[in-house]
Motif scaffolding. Structure first.
Motif, PDB file in Angstrom:
ATOM      1  N   ALA A   1      80.280 -14.600 -77.719  1.00 26.70           N
ATOM      2  CA  ALA A   1      81.161 -13.463 -78.011  1.00 26.70           C
ATOM      3  C   ALA A   1      82.420 -13.535 -77.163  1.00 26.70           C
ATOM      4  N   ALA A   2      82.266 -13.872 -75.888  1.00 33.71           N
ATOM      5  CA  ALA A   2      83.426 -13.957 -75.001  1.00 33.71           C
ATOM      6  C   ALA A   2      84.413 -15.013 -75.459  1.00 33.71           C
ATOM      7  N   GLY A   3      83.925 -16.012 -76.151  1.00 33.73           N
ATOM      8  CA  GLY A   3      84.799 -17.076 -76.641  1.00 33.73           C
ATOM      9  C   GLY A   3      85.604 -16.707 -77.868  1.00 33.73           C
ATOM     10  N   LEU A   4      85.420 -15.499 -78.377  1.00 35.29           N
ATOM     11  CA  LEU A   4      86.143 -15.094 -79.582  1.00 35.29           C
ATOM     12  C   LEU A   4      87.581 -14.677 -79.309  1.00 35.29           C
ATOM     13  N   VAL A   5      87.927 -14.453 -78.041  1.00 35.06           N
ATOM     14  CA  VAL A   5      89.296 -14.055 -77.695  1.00 35.06           C
ATOM     15  C   VAL A   5      89.879 -15.067 -76.717  1.00 35.06           C
ATOM     16  N   PRO A   6      91.186 -15.225 -76.696  1.00 38.87           N
ATOM     17  CA  PRO A   6      91.812 -16.114 -75.725  1.00 38.87           C
ATOM     18  C   PRO A   6      91.690 -15.551 -74.316  1.00 38.87           C
ATOM     19  N   SER A   7      91.921 -16.383 -73.324  1.00 31.23           N
ATOM     20  CA  SER A   7      91.892 -15.933 -71.931  1.00 31.23           C
ATOM     21  C   SER A   7      92.824 -14.742 -71.758  1.00 31.23           C
ATOM     22  N   GLY A   8      92.327 -13.712 -71.100  1.00 31.78           N
ATOM     23  CA  GLY A   8      93.096 -12.491 -70.930  1.00 31.78           C
ATOM     24  C   GLY A   8      92.717 -11.412 -71.926  1.00 31.78           C
ATOM     25  N   GLY A   9      91.902 -11.759 -72.919  1.00 31.88           N
ATOM     26  CA  GLY A   9      91.494 -10.791 -73.921  1.00 31.88           C
ATOM     27  C   GLY A   9      90.236 -10.048 -73.530  1.00 31.88           C
ATOM     28  N   THR A  10      89.856  -9.095 -74.379  1.00 27.12           N
ATOM     29  CA  THR A  10      88.668  -8.259 -74.151  1.00 27.12           C
ATOM     30  C   THR A  10      87.781  -8.290 -75.382  1.00 27.12           C
ATOM     31  N   VAL A  11      86.493  -8.457 -75.152  1.00 26.74           N
ATOM     32  CA  VAL A  11      85.489  -8.388 -76.212  1.00 26.74           C
ATOM     33  C   VAL A  11      84.513  -7.263 -75.874  1.00 26.74           C
ATOM     34  N   VAL A  12      84.174  -6.447 -76.853  1.00 24.38           N
ATOM     35  CA  VAL A  12      83.161  -5.415 -76.692  1.00 24.38           C
ATOM     36  C   VAL A  12      81.927  -5.821 -77.489  1.00 24.38           C
ATOM     37  N   VAL A  13      80.781  -5.821 -76.824  1.00 26.17           N
ATOM     38  CA  VAL A  13      79.515  -6.211 -77.448  1.00 26.17           C
ATOM     39  C   VAL A  13      78.575  -5.006 -77.439  1.00 26.17           C
ATOM     40  N   ALA A  14      78.134  -4.565 -78.603  1.00 25.93           N
ATOM     41  CA  ALA A  14      77.188  -3.460 -78.713  1.00 25.93           C
ATOM     42  C   ALA A  14      75.774  -4.021 -78.819  1.00 25.93           C
ATOM     43  N   THR A  15      74.927  -3.621 -77.881  1.00 26.89           N
ATOM     44  CA  THR A  15      73.587  -4.182 -77.832  1.00 26.89           C
ATOM     45  C   THR A  15      72.602  -3.118 -77.340  1.00 26.89           C
ATOM     46  N   HIS A  16      71.587  -3.518 -76.572  1.00 26.93           N
ATOM     47  CA  HIS A  16      70.462  -2.655 -76.236  1.00 26.93           C
ATOM     48  C   HIS A  16      70.164  -2.730 -74.740  1.00 26.93           C
ATOM     49  N   GLY A  17      69.404  -1.778 -74.243  1.00 32.55           N
ATOM     50  CA  GLY A  17      69.200  -1.654 -72.807  1.00 32.55           C
ATOM     51  C   GLY A  17      68.517  -2.834 -72.137  1.00 32.55           C
ATOM     52  N   ALA A  18      67.301  -3.157 -72.564  1.00 26.86           N
ATOM     53  CA  ALA A  18      66.575  -4.265 -71.945  1.00 26.86           C
ATOM     54  C   ALA A  18      67.267  -5.591 -72.220  1.00 26.86           C
ATOM     55  N   GLY A  19      67.784  -5.743 -73.439  1.00 28.45           N
ATOM     56  CA  GLY A  19      68.496  -6.975 -73.780  1.00 28.45           C
ATOM     57  C   GLY A  19      69.725  -7.168 -72.928  1.00 28.45           C
ATOM     58  N   ALA A  20      70.475  -6.084 -72.700  1.00 31.39           N
ATOM     59  CA  ALA A  20      71.669  -6.174 -71.873  1.00 31.39           C
ATOM     60  C   ALA A  20      71.318  -6.608 -70.459  1.00 31.39           C
ATOM     61  N   ARG A  21      70.292  -6.011 -69.866  1.00 34.40           N
ATOM     62  CA  ARG A  21      69.908  -6.343 -68.493  1.00 34.40           C
ATOM     63  C   ARG A  21      69.566  -7.829 -68.347  1.00 34.40           C
ATOM     64  N   SER A  22      68.691  -8.318 -69.214  1.00 35.69           N
ATOM     65  CA  SER A  22      68.271  -9.713 -69.096  1.00 35.69           C
ATOM     66  C   SER A  22      69.389 -10.681 -69.483  1.00 35.69           C
ATOM     67  N   GLY A  23      70.171 -10.322 -70.504  1.00 35.28           N
ATOM     68  CA  GLY A  23      71.274 -11.183 -70.907  1.00 35.28           C
ATOM     69  C   GLY A  23      72.322 -11.303 -69.821  1.00 35.28           C
TER      70      GLY A  23
END
Length: 210
Positions: free
Chosen positions: A135-157
């Protein structure tokens, strides 16, 4: 410097009843939709260049609130789904403790659950972590990506992304509904944690209006 915002979905009826959701496709409730709209009004200030979401409805509908104010399309990635909790899904944690006490004891100690067909923490971290990197690779350096996910998944990821051990991740408080984590990345320092558990009712800073 690339910014990655990892955003937990809004409230659901199962959240309210403390039921284990896992990969069961539970919808947002009225409160959850309201939370998503209010959070989106803050997240738009980051000027995201891309929005990525878990394909489960509670995350995808949360992401849709940000899409509505940015005009960006939401791309989905099933690797961002919540941890698979197997036979626990649909039970309250009290019911898990009563019916599957050995598994529950391991979970409370931060260990992998033996039995119940629950996904291992290592598999979860690698799955979600790889999706965050892509997901982070979807924008050029200096850009912002927002990822909507879940609690346990976010922690471990995030732990996988940052290279943090499981014991360190256990010191993090649970990510609240519709709150997010902010990370930054540059070539000299790699990934760094900038803010944690930020949201509408948080005292942590968000960008000023533009």
């Amino acid at each position: 410097m690339t910014r990655l915002i990892v955003w937990r979905h809004g409230n659901t009826d199962w959240n309210a009843k403390h039921r284990v959701q896992g990969q069961t496709d539970v919808s947002l409730n009225e409160l959850g939709h309201q939370q998503a709209v209010e959070a989106a009004a803050l997240l738009v200030r980051f000027k995201p260049g891309a929005i990525v979401s878990s394909d489960l409805r509670r995350a995808a509908d949360t992401a849709a609130a940000l899409s509505a104010v940015t005009g960006l399309e939401v791309s989905t990635d099933e690797r961002l789904r919540e941890r698979y909790f197997g036979l626990w899904e649909g039970l309250t944690m009290t019911e898990v403790a009563e019916r599957r006490p050995d598994e529950y004891a391991r979970w409370t100690r931060g260990e992998d659950v033996i039995g119940g067909d629950v996904e291992t923490l290592d598999d979860l971290g690698k799955r979600v972590g790889s999706a965050l990197i892509d997901a982070a690779g979807l924008v050029p350096s200096g850009g912002t990506v927002v990822v909507a996910t879940h609690g346990a998944g976010a922690r471990s990821g995030l732990g996988h992304l940052l290279g943090w051990p499981r014991e360190q991740l256990r010191t993090w408080r649970a990510l609240q509904n519709c709150h997010w984590v902010e990370l930054t990345h540059d070539t000299s320092r790699g990934w760094q944690l900038a803010a944690y558990n930020v949201g509408v009712f948080s005292d942590r800073p968000v960008p000023p209006p533009v």
